[in-house]
Design a protein around this motif. Structure first.
Motif, PDB file in Angstrom:
ATOM      1  N   ALA A 159      51.159  62.601  28.906  1.00  0.00           N
ATOM      2  CA  ALA A 159      49.729  62.460  28.618  1.00  0.00           C
ATOM      3  C   ALA A 159      49.139  63.803  28.210  1.00  0.00           C
ATOM      4  N   LEU A 160      49.549  64.870  28.886  1.00  0.00           N
ATOM      5  CA  LEU A 160      49.047  66.202  28.534  1.00  0.00           C
ATOM      6  C   LEU A 160      49.546  66.627  27.154  1.00  0.00           C
ATOM      7  N   ILE A 161      50.818  66.407  26.917  1.00  0.00           N
ATOM      8  CA  ILE A 161      51.417  66.815  25.645  1.00  0.00           C
ATOM      9  C   ILE A 161      50.767  66.085  24.471  1.00  0.00           C
ATOM     10  N   ARG A 162      50.460  64.819  24.655  1.00  0.00           N
ATOM     11  CA  ARG A 162      49.874  64.006  23.576  1.00  0.00           C
ATOM     12  C   ARG A 162      48.366  64.182  23.445  1.00  0.00           C
ATOM     13  N   GLY A 163      47.796  64.969  24.333  1.00  0.00           N
ATOM     14  CA  GLY A 163      46.361  65.220  24.253  1.00  0.00           C
ATOM     15  C   GLY A 163      45.515  64.059  24.732  1.00  0.00           C
TER      16      GLY A 163
END
Length: 65
Positions: A23-27
């Motif tokens: 979720a963090l990586i995909r923004g």
């Protein structure tokens, strides 16, 4: 105590950490509050994983004695 449950917990926590990291990586954090929440969740899960690994190590050491 059945220590196989520790393996299950560790696996579940790692899966959850992977989902949160994705979720963090995909923004997928539209607000700073959500970003902070996810970071807090990751820190908590990491701490739980370390505790479980410590318990597993203690179990192995006690078994060897």
């Amino acid at each position: 105590m059945d220590y196989k449950i520790l393996d299950v917990l560790l696996s579940e926590y790692k899966n959850r950490m992977d989902m949160l990291s994705d979720a963090l990586i995909r923004g997928n954090c539209p607000t700073i509050e959500e970003y902070r929440y996810i970071c807090g969740q990751l820190r908590g899960l990491e701490s739980a994983c370390l505790t479980i690994k410590d318990l597993q190590q203690r179990q192995e050491e006690n078994f060897d004695d």
